[in-house]
Enzyme design. Structure first.
Site, PDB file in Angstrom:
ATOM      1  CB  ALA B  54      54.999  40.135  42.252  1.00 22.59           C
ATOM      2  CD  GLU B  55      50.370  43.939  41.681  1.00 21.86           C
ATOM      3  OE1 GLU B  55      51.299  43.835  40.845  1.00 21.86           O
ATOM      4  OE2 GLU B  55      50.384  44.781  42.599  1.00 21.86           O
ATOM      5  CD  GLN B  77      47.864  47.597  48.482  1.00 19.12           C
ATOM      6  OE1 GLN B  77      48.677  48.303  47.898  1.00 19.12           O
ATOM      7  NE2 GLN B  77      48.154  46.961  49.604  1.00 19.12           N
ATOM      8  CG  ASP B  79      40.340  49.919  40.803  1.00 20.33           C
ATOM      9  OD1 ASP B  79      41.317  50.654  40.554  1.00 20.33           O
ATOM     10  OD2 ASP B  79      39.402  50.253  41.548  1.00 20.33           O
ATOM     11  N   GLY B  80      43.249  49.130  39.636  1.00 19.62           N
ATOM     12  CA  GLY B  80      44.236  49.534  38.639  1.00 19.62           C
ATOM     13  C   GLY B  80      45.558  48.784  38.743  1.00 19.62           C
ATOM     14  CG  PHE B  81      47.737  48.761  41.852  1.00 17.14           C
ATOM     15  CD1 PHE B  81      48.084  49.754  40.950  1.00 17.14           C
ATOM     16  CD2 PHE B  81      47.598  49.109  43.188  1.00 17.14           C
ATOM     17  CE1 PHE B  81      48.275  51.061  41.362  1.00 17.14           C
ATOM     18  CE2 PHE B  81      47.782  50.413  43.610  1.00 17.14           C
ATOM     19  CZ  PHE B  81      48.120  51.398  42.699  1.00 17.14           C
ATOM     20  N   PRO B  84      48.614  43.417  35.945  1.00 14.01           N
ATOM     21  CG  PRO B  84      50.437  44.321  37.100  1.00 14.01           C
ATOM     22  CD  PRO B  84      48.940  44.437  36.957  1.00 14.01           C
ATOM     23  CG  HIS B 124      44.569  54.351  43.714  1.00 15.00           C
ATOM     24  ND1 HIS B 124      45.590  54.863  42.968  1.00 15.00           N
ATOM     25  CD2 HIS B 124      45.145  53.717  44.771  1.00 15.00           C
ATOM     26  CE1 HIS B 124      46.740  54.566  43.560  1.00 15.00           C
ATOM     27  NE2 HIS B 124      46.499  53.871  44.640  1.00 15.00           N
TER      28      HIS B 124
END
Lengths: 366, 320
Positions: B54-55, B77, B79-81, B84, B124
């Site tokens: 949970a970012e 983990q 860039d694209g995650f 949030p 990613h």
């Protein structure tokens, strides 16, 4: 008397009739504590009404009234130790008052003097007003995790409303607290309305029941019963201190005012619903019980009334007498030092401010 | 670079027992890129720990930990995650010192492996640095070489303000000889001239620094001498170094992987207009990713600034 264990009926302590019995020994409160709870609620009521009036008179930019939620805030904040932290949302003037936060400094948030007001959160262990709904929940969890790493036996309580239970931050916070055994009290003031959306349109499952899915106790309490709120919070704090067990408390209450002074609640709150909750006014109800049991006499009530009046008057004059901060402060605390690109912008702003008149002496009403 | 970052974390954890490392898979696994390899074994699971997935909570809880006196180094983990977590980063992490009138700083480092060129799946390979650079109250750092990655991560952890630390994934496996904690270390906020040249300044950060050096090498074979300026830090930007280099060369090309429109290159160009206009011999050009979503990896080489595209821009400004 215990506040734990699932129940479909909110926990209550105060009897419905003023002459009913309350097990004071089990409650663990001295007579002067019982009177102090009333005093704090009465001061909160008066300060809250005064803040609303100040907004109507143009002295505050906006204000979110808490009227109707005095028992929920005072009862819970009173149950904590001084070393415990509170992470509020934006409607917790009552909890701030219990914590000894200067209300003029607190209201500087709503006078738009400074985001966060002007008090020192660390001095009162009372965080700054947090507006993005539910976002402060994660700060309480992180703080509690940090305290636990230090072996510091404190508790972090975070306030939020029924609407916030739809936010991801609430669910992530509950889950993190459970996984890391962070000593957090998730204190939901379910005041039935998230601006215009009723709790029935917000969530289907009862709020307190959501705790079960995270693996910690959930408690439903009559939020207009200050003693029940106190008891539930004290027990939650004891659990948290013992082994880091979090608790979700749902305090069932009602927002008797608008969402904020910019809102018109008559557009959505049914009149008969408001009237039925006015009949359960937490302050009136507690006063009736104190009088019925002889714990408070007219002299005491008059004293409190007089104190509340002067307290609110002092708050009013403090608010009205305050000026905007110097323009330079806009740049001072972005970073520890003012980097070159920001120094350029500051110098420009100060040049224009100087041309427009000394910002130090220019007052809001001028 | 992975080893240099790992060593930076190790030394910071070792020197300051308030430093924490947290994130998804940073514990036993050592991170999906192994940047945190071995740290949990060495420092224990109280100081190096996995979080639930949970970012937003990783960022928000890091803020709470910082208020409690810890120095969290959180890993997103990919860039694209990281999106949030944007609400917590923008609404609170960036604003806490300001809100508290300087009373409470939140010395958090958020590490984000970023950018493309590694043949990865969607989400990613993104370059979200402009979102952070646009947010007042955050320092934004993007190293290009292993030793600089070490120096800058050490400096970021020691910094009193929150730092968004971008690690160029395609350079994770790059190697460099040199001393850690050496005399060459530059602080946050200082750019570095990696190659001197008189004809045009190529300005880059992260993985595009190596690409720009390759372009300079190719240009030199054709008789054009490019100066390569590694920004290292986007916020605070080293305005003096930027202006000084372009005042010398009179020409500039800015290179980044992120899309063109409202990318960080636009900021660099505007600064040059303000600080070096009288010295410019030609318009400043940008060589960037295109204004498309990051493309599928099989065609990403056509999206990323190439040596050829950089040289083309150099030709245009030198022949102006």
């Amino acid at each position: 008397m215990t506040a734990t264990g699932p129940s479909e009926e909110p926990l209550g302590v105060l009897p419905s009739a003023s002459d009913g019995e309350v097990d004071l020994e089990a409650l663990g409160l001295k007579e002067e504590d019982l009177r102090e709870l009333y005093r704090l609620m009465a001061l909160t009521r008066r300060a809250d009404l005064e803040a609303t009036a100040l907004q109507r008179q143009g002295e505050l930019a906006v204000y979110p009234p808490l009227i109707g939620q005095e028992a929920a805030q005072v009862g819970s904040a009173f149950a904590l130790r001084e070393s415990d932290w509170i992470f509020p949302s934006y409607r917790e003037l009552g909890a701030a008052l219990v914590r000894g936060v200067g209300l003029v400094e607190y209201l500087h948030f709503y006078r738009a003097t400074w985001h966060g007001g002007t008090y020192d959160a660390r001095e009162h262990r009372f965080g700054y007003v947090s507006v993005p709904v539910g976002s402060q929940i994660l700060h309480a969890v992180g703080y509690a995790m940090g305290a636990r790493l230090d072996g510091d036996p404190l508790v972090a309580l975070t306030y939020f409303g029924d609407g916030a239970t739809s936010e991801g931050d609430f669910h992530e916070g509950c889950n993190f607290a459970a996984v890391f055994r962070a000593p957090v009290i998730f204190f939901c003031q379910n005041n039935q309305w998230a601006i215009s959306v009723p709790v029935s349109a917000q969530t289907v499952a009862p709020i307190w029941k959501k705790a079960e899915a995270y693996g910690f106790p959930g408690v439903c309490v009559d939020g207009n019963d200050v003693l029940a709120v106190y008891l539930a919070t004290r027990e939650a704090a004891a659990r948290a201190r013992e082994d880091g067990t979090p608790t979700l408390i749902e305090a069932v209450t009602y927002r008797l005012g608008p969402h904020s002074t910019a809102d018109d609640a008559s557009r959505y709150q049914p009149g008969e619903e408001v009237e039925s909750w006015k009949a359960r006014d937490p302050l009136v109800r507690y006063r009736a019980w104190l009088e019925g049991t002889g714990l408070a006499d007219q002299t005491f009530l008059d004293e409190v009334e007089g104190e509340a009046k002067s307290f609110a008057a002092e708050m009013r004059s403090g608010v009205i007498g305050s000026d905007p901060r110097p323009v330079e402060e806009m740049f001072r605390w972005v970073f520890e030092d003012v980097p070159p690109h920001l120094a350029r912008q500051r110098n420009e702003a100060l040049r224009f401010a100087a041309e427009a008149g000394d910002p130090e002496v220019k007052t809001r009403r001028a | 670079m992975v080893k240099a970052l790992n060593e930076a974390l190790r030394r910071s954890l070792s020197e300051d027992d308030r430093t924490l490392v947290l994130g998804e898979d940073v514990g036993v696994l050592g991170g999906v890129f192994r940047v945190t390899d071995g740290l949990q074994a060495e420092f224990g699971d109280k100081r190096v720990f996995d979080t639930p997935l949970a970012e937003a909570a990783i960022a928000g809880v890091s803020l709470g930990l910082a208020l409690a006196g810890w120095r969290p180094v959180a890993e997103m983990q990919f860039d694209g995650f990281s999106y949030p977590a944007l609400d917590q980063v923008i609404s609170h992490v960036a604003k806490y010192r300001y809100r508290s009138r300087g009373r409470q700083t939140v010395p958090i480092v958020i590490r984000i492996p970023f950018a493309g060129g590694i043949g990865a799946a969607e989400h990613h390979s993104e370059s979200p640095e402009a979102y952070y650079a646009h947010t007042a109250g955050l320092k934004v750092v993007a190293p290009s070489t292993p030793i600089d990655a070490y120096d800058l991560l050490r400096a970021s952890i020691a910094d009193p303000d929150p730092v968004i630390f971008f690690e160029p994934k395609s350079r994770y496996w790059s190697k460099e000889e040199g001393d850690l904690d050496g005399a060459s270390a530059l602080p946050i906020g200082k750019a570095r001239v990696l190659r001197e040249g008189s004809d045009c300044t190529v300005i880059a950060y992260g993985a595009m620094v190596a690409r720009s050096l390759a372009a300079a090498h190719a240009a030199a074979a054709r008789g054009t001498e490019l100066e390569v300026l590694d920004l290292r830090t986007l916020v605070p930007l080293d305005l003096d170094a930027l202006a000084a280099s372009v005042r010398r060369t009179g020409r500039a090309v800015v290179v980044h992987e992120a899309p063109l429109t409202a990318g960080f290159g636009a900021e660099v160009v505007a600064r040059l207009m303000e600080d070096a206009f009288d010295y410019l011999e030609a318009p400043v050009l940008r060589v960037t990713g295109y204004d498309t979503p990051y493309p599928p990896a099989t065609i990403e080489s056509h999206y990323l600034p190439s040596v050829e595209r950089i040289l083309d821009a150099v030709d245009r400004v030198t022949n102006y």
